[in-house]
Design a protein around this motif. Structure first.
Motif, PDB file in Angstrom:
ATOM      1  N   HIS A 188       0.839  -1.209   0.000  1.00 52.66           N
ATOM      2  CA  HIS A 188       0.000   0.000   0.000  1.00 52.66           C
ATOM      3  C   HIS A 188       0.867   1.250   0.000  1.00 52.66           C
ATOM      4  O   HIS A 188       0.608   2.209  -0.748  1.00 52.66           O
ATOM      5  CB  HIS A 188      -0.905  -0.038   1.237  1.00 52.66           C
ATOM      6  N   GLU A 189       1.903   1.255   0.809  1.00 53.12           N
ATOM      7  CA  GLU A 189       2.808   2.398   0.879  1.00 53.12           C
ATOM      8  C   GLU A 189       3.621   2.536  -0.408  1.00 53.12           C
ATOM      9  O   GLU A 189       3.793   3.639  -0.926  1.00 53.12           O
ATOM     10  CB  GLU A 189       3.737   2.264   2.081  1.00 53.12           C
ATOM     11  N   ALA A 190       4.124   1.411  -0.924  1.00 49.80           N
ATOM     12  CA  ALA A 190       4.947   1.453  -2.140  1.00 49.80           C
ATOM     13  C   ALA A 190       4.140   1.889  -3.354  1.00 49.80           C
ATOM     14  O   ALA A 190       4.670   2.533  -4.263  1.00 49.80           O
ATOM     15  CB  ALA A 190       5.571   0.079  -2.394  1.00 49.80           C
ATOM     16  N   ALA A 191       2.839   1.563  -3.367  1.00 46.17           N
ATOM     17  CA  ALA A 191       1.984   1.853  -4.517  1.00 46.17           C
ATOM     18  C   ALA A 191       1.215   3.158  -4.364  1.00 46.17           C
ATOM     19  O   ALA A 191       0.272   3.405  -5.114  1.00 46.17           O
ATOM     20  CB  ALA A 191       1.015   0.699  -4.734  1.00 46.17           C
ATOM     21  N   GLY A 192       1.592   3.974  -3.393  1.00 47.91           N
ATOM     22  CA  GLY A 192       0.939   5.271  -3.232  1.00 47.91           C
ATOM     23  C   GLY A 192      -0.505   5.178  -2.796  1.00 47.91           C
ATOM     24  O   GLY A 192      -1.352   5.982  -3.233  1.00 47.91           O
ATOM     25  N   GLY A 193      -0.799   4.215  -1.922  1.00 50.83           N
ATOM     26  CA  GLY A 193      -2.154   4.100  -1.384  1.00 50.83           C
ATOM     27  C   GLY A 193      -3.047   3.134  -2.133  1.00 50.83           C
ATOM     28  O   GLY A 193      -4.250   3.073  -1.856  1.00 50.83           O
ATOM     29  N   LYS A 194      -2.493   2.390  -3.059  1.00 52.88           N
ATOM     30  CA  LYS A 194      -3.291   1.423  -3.816  1.00 52.88           C
ATOM     31  C   LYS A 194      -2.987   0.005  -3.347  1.00 52.88           C
ATOM     32  O   LYS A 194      -1.929  -0.278  -2.807  1.00 52.88           O
ATOM     33  CB  LYS A 194      -2.989   1.541  -5.318  1.00 52.88           C
ATOM     34  N   LEU A 195      -3.959  -0.880  -3.579  1.00 56.67           N
ATOM     35  CA  LEU A 195      -3.790  -2.277  -3.219  1.00 56.67           C
ATOM     36  C   LEU A 195      -4.513  -3.116  -4.266  1.00 56.67           C
ATOM     37  O   LEU A 195      -5.583  -2.738  -4.744  1.00 56.67           O
ATOM     38  CB  LEU A 195      -4.389  -2.558  -1.836  1.00 56.67           C
ATOM     39  N   PRO A 196      -3.944  -4.257  -4.672  1.00 54.40           N
ATOM     40  CA  PRO A 196      -4.651  -5.131  -5.612  1.00 54.40           C
ATOM     41  C   PRO A 196      -5.967  -5.631  -5.028  1.00 54.40           C
ATOM     42  O   PRO A 196      -6.206  -5.547  -3.825  1.00 54.40           O
ATOM     43  CB  PRO A 196      -3.664  -6.292  -5.814  1.00 54.40           C
ATOM     44  N   PHE A 197      -6.817  -6.177  -5.880  1.00 49.31           N
ATOM     45  CA  PHE A 197      -8.066  -6.785  -5.440  1.00 49.31           C
ATOM     46  C   PHE A 197      -7.731  -8.016  -4.606  1.00 49.31           C
ATOM     47  O   PHE A 197      -6.998  -8.899  -5.060  1.00 49.31           O
ATOM     48  CB  PHE A 197      -8.907  -7.176  -6.655  1.00 49.31           C
ATOM     49  N   THR A 198      -8.244  -8.091  -3.391  1.00 51.99           N
ATOM     50  CA  THR A 198      -7.905  -9.178  -2.477  1.00 51.99           C
ATOM     51  C   THR A 198      -9.079 -10.140  -2.328  1.00 51.99           C
ATOM     52  O   THR A 198     -10.201  -9.727  -2.033  1.00 51.99           O
ATOM     53  CB  THR A 198      -7.488  -8.642  -1.094  1.00 51.99           C
ATOM     54  N   VAL A 199      -8.795 -11.428  -2.510  1.00 49.29           N
ATOM     55  CA  VAL A 199      -9.821 -12.462  -2.439  1.00 49.29           C
ATOM     56  C   VAL A 199      -9.425 -13.498  -1.390  1.00 49.29           C
ATOM     57  O   VAL A 199      -8.454 -14.243  -1.567  1.00 49.29           O
ATOM     58  CB  VAL A 199     -10.005 -13.160  -3.801  1.00 49.29           C
TER      59      VAL A 199
END
Length: 237
Positions: A188-199
């Motif tokens: 989340h930090e490395a991607a600037g606040g983004k996260l992949p879709f989590t299942v």
């Protein structure tokens, strides 16, 4: 001082609630027939393969399952390669020292590293938990998704996540090491606040339907969706 003691008391109560739930689920899983695990795994794979998020994903992370007690991910790995997806799997290693005073020190952390091919996957040796695991020596030849994100490259599109227990609010209880939650925080930090879709994927015996659900704290990340072996899918509202 009083606020510190109150926080310590709250944290210990949370840890105890998690320990009790893990013990409860462990007892339930001890009674599950292996044939039921395989049938539920087949159902979960069917649900996942029908998701637009999975169909459109080009780069996915998949945990490699233990021999018993959780959804078998072999069909997912095999299908992902068949569909031409890039597959990343967990690799746990010793952590570097914390870089700030407010960062909790961890003896080990989990990264997601790439598999080269289905043959690469099939050649992995099993660790003491029975989980296929790449060797440290092979890491130089594998991509690390967080390092790629830090370099401005495309990250993961979807993460298939294991757990000990889940509930209807898409909350997750892990095994207690914090590997996935800390990975989500770092990504989340490395991607600037983004996260992949989590299942999250679960046997029906791992679902909790009590009013309080899965006990969680502020470091526990919820899932976007949970797929259950009784042919149920749950989305986070």
């Amino acid at each position: 001082m009083e606020s510190v003691l109150r926080r310590m008391s709250t944290n210990e109560a949370l840890r105890e609630a998690k320990r009790e739930l893990r013990a409860l689920i462990a007892r339930k899983l001890d009674t599950v027939d292996p044939r039921s695990v395989q049938e539920q795994s087949r159902i979960v794979f069917k649900l996942l393969s029908q998701l637009p998020q999975y169909q459109q994903a080009r780069r996915i992370s998949v945990y490699l399952s233990m021999p018993t007690g959780e959804i078998d991910t072999v069909p997912i790995v095999e299908d992902a390669f068949k569909q031409g997806k890039q597959v990343f799997i967990p690799f746990t290693h010793k952590a570097v020292p914390a870089t700030s005073s407010d960062e909790e020190p961890k003896p080990s952390i989990m990264d997601m590293v790439s598999l080269h091919s289905l043959e690469d996957y099939q050649g992995l040796k099993r660790n003491s938990w029975g989980i296929p695991t790449p060797t440290k020596r092979s890491l130089d030849t594998r991509k690390n998704c967080i390092e790629e994100v830090k370099a401005g490259e495309h990250g993961l599109d979807l993460i298939v996540v294991p757990g000990v227990a889940f509930d209807g609010a898409c909350r997750r209880l892990g095994h207690g090491k914090g590997y996935y939650d800390y990975f989500f925080k770092r990504y989340h930090e490395a991607a600037g606040g983004k996260l992949p879709f989590t299942v999250g994927v679960a046997l029906q015996e791992q679902m909790i339907d009590t009013p309080t659900g899965v006990p969680v704290g502020d470091k526990d990340w919820p899932m976007d969706m949970i797929l259950v072996g009784n042919d149920t899918s749950i989305s986070r509202e």
